[in-house]
Every structure is written in structure tokens, then in C-alpha cells.
Design an enzyme around this catalytic site. Structure first.
Site, PDB file in Angstrom:
ATOM      1  N   LYS A  95      53.947 105.388  -9.524  1.00 59.13           N
ATOM      2  CA  LYS A  95      53.000 104.208  -8.536  1.00 59.13           C
ATOM      3  C   LYS A  95      51.559 104.458  -8.659  1.00 59.13           C
ATOM      4  CE  LYS A  95      57.734 101.490  -8.247  1.00 59.13           C
ATOM      5  NZ  LYS A  95      58.317 102.263  -8.114  1.00 59.13           N
ATOM      6  N   GLU A 117      54.462  94.615  -1.593  1.00 62.41           N
ATOM      7  CA  GLU A 117      56.028  94.879  -1.507  1.00 62.41           C
ATOM      8  C   GLU A 117      56.825  96.087  -1.651  1.00 62.41           C
ATOM      9  OE1 GLU A 117      54.730  93.540  -4.407  1.00 62.41           O
ATOM     10  OE2 GLU A 117      56.201  95.469  -5.876  1.00 62.41           O
ATOM     11  N   SER A 384      60.098 110.243 -13.248  1.00 64.19           N
ATOM     12  CA  SER A 384      58.978 109.438 -12.807  1.00 64.19           C
ATOM     13  C   SER A 384      58.446 109.861 -10.696  1.00 64.19           C
ATOM     14  CB  SER A 384      59.824 107.774 -12.461  1.00 64.19           C
ATOM     15  OG  SER A 384      61.084 107.591 -12.002  1.00 64.19           O
TER      16      SER A 384
HETATM   17  C1  LIG Z   1      59.544 103.142  -7.572  1.00 64.14           C
HETATM   18  C2  LIG Z   1      60.079 103.191  -8.391  1.00 64.14           C
HETATM   19  C3  LIG Z   1      61.107 103.352 -10.234  1.00 64.14           C
HETATM   20  C4  LIG Z   1      61.564 101.993 -10.428  1.00 64.14           C
HETATM   21  O1  LIG Z   1      60.250 101.312 -11.053  1.00 64.14           O
HETATM   22  P1  LIG Z   1      59.443 101.332 -12.398  1.00 64.14           P
HETATM   23  O2  LIG Z   1      59.251  99.953 -11.863  1.00 64.14           O
HETATM   24  O3  LIG Z   1      61.454 100.684 -13.321  1.00 64.14           O
HETATM   25  O4  LIG Z   1      59.267 102.703 -12.828  1.00 64.14           O
HETATM   26  C5  LIG Z   1      61.076 104.370 -10.333  1.00 64.14           C
HETATM   27  N1  LIG Z   1      61.096 105.889 -10.255  1.00 64.14           N
HETATM   28  C6  LIG Z   1      60.387 106.203  -8.814  1.00 64.14           C
HETATM   29  C7  LIG Z   1      60.068 107.463  -8.357  1.00 64.14           C
HETATM   30  C8  LIG Z   1      60.001 105.185  -8.451  1.00 64.14           C
HETATM   31  O5  LIG Z   1      59.123 105.221  -6.816  1.00 64.14           O
END
Ligand SMILES: *Cc1c(COP(=O)(O)O)cnc(C)c1O
Length: 400
Positions: A95, A117, A384
Site C-alpha cells: 500500500k 479509509e 502483498s
Molecule cells: C489491503 C491489503 C490487501 C487488499 O487490498 P488490494 O487493494 O486488493 O490489494 C491485500 N494484502 C494486504 C497485505 C493488504 O494490506
């Protein structure tokens, strides 16, 4: 395969086929126009690009490694698994890429206050971090239920100087937090930039957030070519709003032989109200700025959602994903809470990497499909985020 029709979207109105667009109150139209114009200028400005890539490198820690998961590959006995290590980024998830990009835009627009948010708290932390870095006032809206689930991230945001405002309406999770952030933006639109945290919302957000995250796929493409001298066979990413997934997928869309799977939150199974898999039992509708696929009843009332991971627990999905699904370019599947928790454990035990529960959904899908693939096949899983934020919750569920 020609670049069209995958990479030329959205159109000037922000449409990805029948999805996307701009469904907002009149008061926000000029702010979105201003943002779109500033973004257009910035993306063509070498000074912007230099500052953005400089901060991604030195503040965030890019490029992230593409790591060969040797022991997981051996254990599953199929395709070779690579992990794109977004979990190693500053603040612990992908993010921050988007938050940095939007913070630079905010300064260019002369605004001194940002709002956001947050669900799991990762986007709130990323926003609070860039606000501190750029000297901006910062308010983060967060569902009261999520604040309890993610107390560590609430404390991080507060240390970073942000005000965290609990939202108690409805289910008191992400959807309600977005409503409050939009309400704030309508009221304070002249002084405030809304750092939206995923590839969702009114145009230009889905396009802009995608562009800020495409660095994930650009790097992965370069890294796998260097390492294996060919493109991967399969990309896997979890899909909440869809930003980490589109970031990985986008630079590969024109590579015909690269398959892609987005993994939604199957919660306790595909039973109304107990999951957040919009492509399983969802329908077309409008929510929080975009026409998209969402979980609603026949009257358009948004249904409650559930996932073990707060970051995937949202009733709607980014509009570009709907279009890519219609085109058959990306497939969408889901992993349940139990499958994600099992994958969380497996990755920790076998690779020494504790993933975020969101990312564990992508790992769970890999665990399902990799054994059926050939040993010369290559799979890239987008990791992610890291699991530090989820350790207390997972311990409660797994260690008692
Ligand atoms: C917020 C988040 C997501 C989901 O958000 P996307 O916009 O779909 O990527 C996925 N993995 C992590 C670690 C997150 O913090």
C-alpha cells in the site's frame, strides 16, 4: 497479442467496458477533475517520476526481491514458486506505493490535509506514514470492529501523528469507513486530498492507483526474465479492492501465455453474508463511486460480508477486474478462512515467512493448483504484505 483491448483503458470517462465511471455527489466532481488533471500533468513530468521512483527506492525499499520458494516448491512437487516480496516494503505491505504517489500529488495540488479509509489498518498506516514524511495533517477513518481486530496498526497510526476516527455505523468495518471518508471529503474538499487505498472508487482513482502499483509487475517481469530467461506461466494475487493484483497483472496483460488468477475471500464458504467473494454470488451495481460487481440483494441493499482478513472484507471489487474477467483475461477464484489460515501456517513453517492473512489467500490458491502443474512451470505469487499485524488474531484462532 495486440496491446488492445487490455492496456488502453479506462476511457476518458473512467470506464473499463461497462464498469467504473464516476458516481459521486456534485460537490466532488470538481475535486476529481482537479485530481485527474494534476495526475495527467504529473505522469508526464520527469520531475514527478524522479521523485516518485526515488522515494520508492530509498524510503520504501524497492525493488522488492522476487524470491524462489525452494522448500515450498519441493513440498508441493509441481511448478516452481516465486514470491514477490511486497511484505518487505516499509510499513509492511504494497500500500505504501500508492500512498507515496498520492502524497506527492497532494503537495503539487497545494493541499495540506489528507484523509483515508482503512480496513486492516495497512492503508491507514501507509497514509499516516507519508503524511508524516510530507508534513501533512492526517485523519484516518476506521471501523470500530476493525480497530479492535487491528489494535497494533491503530497505535502505529497514532505514533505517526494521525488522528484515527472510529466508525460505528452498520457493520463498523471498511465500507462504513469509506462512507465517512467521503463525507469528510465533501465537507473539506478545498483543503483536503482523499488518499483512497485501493484500485477502486470514482475515476481517476482506479487508473491512478493501478499506475502507482504497476511497479510490482514491472519489477517481477524484469526479475523473472533475468532469473529464468522466460515469462511465468501463472500469476496469483489476492483481491480485496484489487490494487496489489492489478499492480502485478497489468504489465503482463499483453503476454498471451501468462495466466492470471485473482483470489477473493471465501470466508466461511459461499453463503450469503459469510464471505466477500464478489464474483461468487455478486451482481452489477453502484457503490462508493463506481459501477462494479458487488454483494447486494435484489433491491440493491449491500449485504454484510465476512473474511478472516480485514483487508479483503469489502462488498465491491475494482472495476478493471470486472472487465478483465468478462474478457476472460483473468480468472477469479476464492480461498476460505480455513484455507488461508492453513496457508499462513505453511508459509511460516516451510519458508520462514509469516504472510499477511490477505496474502495467505493467494498462497492458499498456489497450494491448491501448483501440485497439478509441471515441474518446469513457473508461478509468481504476490506476497502483498507481512503478517505481523495478524499474529495476535491468528494465535487466538490457531494456538488454543
Ligand atoms: C489491503 C491489503 C490487501 C487488499 O487490498 P488490494 O487493494 O486488493 O490489494 C491485500 N494484502 C494486504 C497485505 C493488504 O494490506
Amino acid at each position: 497479442m495486440p496491446v488492445e483491448p487490455f492496456c488502453s483503458l479506462p476511457d476518458a470517462g473512467g470506464h473499463f467496458g461497462p464498469y467504473g465511471g464516476r458516481f459521486v455527489p456534485e460537490t466532488l466532481v470538481s475535486a476529481l477533475d482537479e485530481l485527474e488533471a494534476e495526475y495527467e500533468k504529473a505522469r508526464n513530468d520527469p520531475a514527478f517520476r524522479k521523485e516518485f521512483s526515488g522515494l520508492l527506492a530509498d524510503f520504501c525499499g524497492r525493488a522488492t526481491p522476487l524470491y524462489f520458494a525452494e522448500r515450498l516448491t519441493a513440498q508441493l512437487g509441481g511448478a516452481r514458486i516465486y514470491l514477490k516480496r511486497e511484505d518487505l516494503l516499509h510499513t509492511g505491505a504494497h500500500k505504501i506505493n500508492n500512498a507515496v504517489g498520492q502524497a506527492i500529488l497532494c503537495r503539487r495540488m497545494g493541499k495540506k490535509r489528507v484523509i483515508a479509509e482503512t480496513g486492516a489498518g495497512q492503508h491507514g498506516v501507509a497514509t499516516a506514514t507519508v503524511a508524516a514524511r510530507f508534513g501533512l495533517e492526517c485523519v484516518v477513518y476506521m471501523g470500530a470492529v476493525d480497530m479492535k481486530r487491528q489494535a497494533l496498526n491503530v497505535a502505529r497510526m497514532e505514533f505517526l501523528g494521525a488522528e484515527v476516527v472510529p466508525v460505528t455505523a452498520g457493520q463498523a468495518t471498511l465500507k462504513e469507513a469509506v462512507n465517512e471518508a467521503m463525507r469528510d471529503w465533501v465537507t473539506n474538499v478545498h483543503s483536503t486530498h482523499y488518499i483512497l487505498g485501493t484500485a477502486y472508487g470514482a475515476h481517476p482513482y482506479p487508473m491512478m492507483v493501478r499506475d502507482f502499483h504497476r511497479i510490482i509487475g514491472d519489477e517481477a517481469r524484469r526479475q523473472i526474465l533475468q532469473r529464468e530467461e522466460r515469462l511465468p506461466d501463472l500469476l496469483i494475487a489476492c483481491v480485496g479492492g484489487g490494487s496489489n493484483a492489478i499492480g502485478l497483472f497489468y504489465p503482463f496483460l499483453s503476454d498471451e501465455n501468462v495466466r492470471m488468477v485473482g483470489v477473493e475471500a471465501g470466508g466461511e464458504g459461499i453463503v450469503k453474508g459469510r464471505h466477500a467473494a464478489r464474483f461468487q454470488g455478486g451482481r452489477l451495481g453502484v457503490l462508493q463511486g463506481a459501477r462494479t460487481w458487488l454483494l447486494a440483494d435484489e433491491d440493491g441493499q449491500i449485504e454484510p460480508t465476512h473474511s478472516v482478513s480485514a483487508g479483503l472484507d469489502y462488498a465491491a471489487v475494482g472495476p478493471e477486474h470486472c472487465h478483465l474477467r468478462d474478457l476472460g483475461r483473468v480468472q477469479y477464484d476464492y480461498a476460505t478462512d480455513d484455507e488461508a489460515l492453513a496457508a499462513f501456517r505453511t508459509l511460516a513453517e516451510v519458508e520462514g515467512i509469516i504472510p499477511a492473512l490477505e496474502s495467505a489467500h493467494a498462497v492458499a490458491h498456489a497450494i491448491k493448483v501448483v501440485p497439478e502443474m509441471r515441474s518446469e512451470d513457473i508461478v509468481i505469487v504476490n506476497l502483498s504484505g507481512r503478517g505481523d499485524k495478524d499474529v495476535a488474531q491468528a494465535a487466538e484462532m490457531l494456538l488454543v
